[in-house]
Design an enzyme around this catalytic site. Sequence first.
Site, PDB file in Angstrom:
ATOM      1  CG  HIS A  67      -1.854  -1.141   1.290  1.00 23.98           C
ATOM      2  ND1 HIS A  67      -1.446  -2.408   1.622  1.00 23.98           N
ATOM      3  CD2 HIS A  67      -3.194  -1.204   1.066  1.00 23.98           C
ATOM      4  CE1 HIS A  67      -2.500  -3.219   1.604  1.00 23.98           C
ATOM      5  NE2 HIS A  67      -3.562  -2.513   1.270  1.00 23.98           N
TER       6      HIS A  67
ATOM      7  N   GLY B 174      -3.483  -3.184  11.613  1.00 24.75           N
ATOM      8  CA  GLY B 174      -4.021  -3.713  10.373  1.00 24.75           C
ATOM      9  C   GLY B 174      -5.532  -3.684  10.441  1.00 24.75           C
TER      10      GLY B 174
ATOM     11  CG  HIS C  79      -5.848   2.390  -0.481  1.00 28.16           C
ATOM     12  ND1 HIS C  79      -5.806   1.061  -0.114  1.00 28.16           N
ATOM     13  CD2 HIS C  79      -6.182   3.062   0.641  1.00 28.16           C
ATOM     14  CE1 HIS C  79      -6.094   0.938   1.164  1.00 28.16           C
ATOM     15  NE2 HIS C  79      -6.327   2.142   1.648  1.00 28.16           N
TER      16      HIS C  79
ATOM     17  CD  GLU D  28     -20.175  -4.668  25.015  1.00 24.84           C
ATOM     18  OE1 GLU D  28     -21.233  -4.825  25.665  1.00 24.84           O
ATOM     19  OE2 GLU D  28     -20.091  -3.934  23.994  1.00 24.84           O
TER      20      GLU D  28
ATOM     21  CG  HIS E 171     -28.617 -11.157  27.369  1.00 25.72           C
ATOM     22  ND1 HIS E 171     -29.350 -10.597  26.354  1.00 25.72           N
ATOM     23  CD2 HIS E 171     -28.139 -10.109  28.099  1.00 25.72           C
ATOM     24  CE1 HIS E 171     -29.326  -9.283  26.458  1.00 25.72           C
ATOM     25  NE2 HIS E 171     -28.593  -8.954  27.516  1.00 25.72           N
TER      26      HIS E 171
ATOM     27  NE  ARG F 265     -28.450 -14.040  36.641  1.00 30.91           N
ATOM     28  CZ  ARG F 265     -29.554 -14.500  37.225  1.00 30.91           C
ATOM     29  NH1 ARG F 265     -29.786 -15.814  37.246  1.00 30.91           N
ATOM     30  NH2 ARG F 265     -30.416 -13.671  37.778  1.00 30.91           N
TER      31      ARG F 265
END
Length: 678
Positions: A29, A117, A264, A417, A479, A526
């Site tokens: 590139h 990257g 590019h 997250e 979930h 849990r």
Amino acid sequence: MTTNTLRRDLANALRFLAVDAVEQAKSGHPGAPLGMADIAEVLWRDHLKHNPANPQWPDRDRFVLSNGHGSMLIYALLHLTGYDLPLDELKRFRQLGSKTAGHPEVGHTPGVETTTGPLGQGLANAVGMALAEKLLAQRYNRPGHNIVDHRSWVFLGDGCLMEGISHEACSLAGVWGLDKLVAFYDDNGISIDGHVDGWFRDDTPGRFRAYGWHVVGPVDGHDATALAAAIAEAKSVHGKPVLIVCRTQIGHGAPSKAGTHDVHGAPLGATEIAAMRAALNWPHPPFVVPEALRAAWDARAAGSQAESTWRESFAAYCRQYPELAAEFERTQAGGLPESWPEIRGELLSTAAAKTGGIASRKSSQNCLDFLVDRIPELLGGSADLTGSNLTAGKGSRAWHAAAVDSVPNYLSYGVREFGMTAIMNGVALHGGLIPYGGTFAVFSDYARNAIRMSALMQQRVVHVLTHDSIGLGEDGPTHQPVEHVGSLRLIPGLDVWRPCDELETAVAWAEALARRDGPSALFLSRQNLDQCGDRPGRAEDIARGGYVLREADGPAQAAILSTGSEIGIALAAQRQLAEQGVAVRVVSMPCAERFDRQPAAWRKAVLPTGLPRVAIEAAHPDPWRKYVGLDGDVLGIGRFGESAPAAALYARFGLDAEHLVRAVIDTVVRNSDSDGDF
């Protein structure tokens, strides 16, 4: 004094090393290196604090090329400034075994700070580096002794800003006021598909001002005087990170391809390069840089002097604050406290004494209650789920609520997250801190590529993933992770721990902290789990990743393999089978990756050849096939869950002792007529 003509020639040295390497490789590139060469020349020669002879000097500036496809820019910079990257390596760009991979890789090329990257993640890594610098400065600096005092500089392009992670990370950088972070936006208006105004029309300066950043520009990214003024302004800012918007031309200097997407990601071609040499008055053959320009680029003497000055300052610091200095050196080297064996021993003995039902997420918090004050380099956090992930220990001090005279060691990342995980990677790469962060296991999908990068870069990051199965119950299939634990087990270098009780959880934490060559993921329940008790050597067996938890009462006719919350089901089935005269051993495999790395003798002792095997885990069954063989069986869940109480779900999907007993008996019967090797 550096004249404009000399600056132009110094930048052109970068340009031609880049285009020549890409041309020789027939791959790469060239557009970004050509467009950002002028920015790089001003930054690296006039402002970047680094020592090519010691790429690990603790107080060096960090430089991140977030648009990592332009890797020949950083390779040319490292080569010319004096790093151990000889010209032959540039000539071997993108070739097998070279130090000049297609995208920069930390640990592979001297001077590369992070592997980039996947666009946007380098920017998030730089946020993590600047965060680490700020926290370490608060912890270790004393009046007259600024032993932590450096900047994080990052180059980025349109693609980095289009990726959603840029919003997550840059929003946090503004909240945290990371004023040692300076980002250069290569605003060239081009991506692979062409002019970006067809799909990217953000008011980027306005966006960053809204985050709480100081914005400089737009400035002409090919004007050294304007760039120098922009950097000077950036360095004068306090309390805010800085974005310098640089208007550039992609492929600058290529006569017919500059400003187009054609430059590019493809070699320019011999004809275009010849025309470029003529246009830029660069008469030198490929890979030739005149000695005068090499001398002007060489940063070894200045870097050595800068580090020497810092070491003199650090020596004075050592005399005045010997304990802090010793801790600083230890954490920078990545070592745990000298008392680690005692800390580990007490952690495990405390965990082994636990009784009753305890969710492994709570067992994890119990470990953190013990560890946070004893391991000062721990930096915790959660993606807006602290009360659910239980990632805050008794000694945790949240950033947003920390006292003025205390150093935060816990972060609320908000619902981010992916950003959290990539920032943690940057913290780990910086050195001096061990980051851990939590979210629900199902949302590891959002963070997955950054978890992968943790593993690719072999960084000590601890990913705490709770609510690990259908056992979370009523929240339903959105979930309830089904494929997630198996999916993450596929990432090379990631240790995935799914502990069955507090002792296994404590061992998982101890091993994750002691591991220095890669990340760990802790899958935690849990629902409450029964404690399996202790016996001599159990903790050491757990650390091997797989072991015999309960031996058969007599010669074993089969083995049940399991992890986490399903260990209780396995033990119940073992008792029922014993009543029917079928003797089975129960194998707990809290970390399959660790088990697979054990010597063959250990693996065969746990899973003897010819012993029929049945596995049970509230997850996709396929990963267990390699252990049970074609004649074994797996009880798992290969479809999405449902919304119901946990007990009802386990019964609904046949994940109970009764189904397991039938599966074991069927497997024993099926194998009684076979001499197959399992």
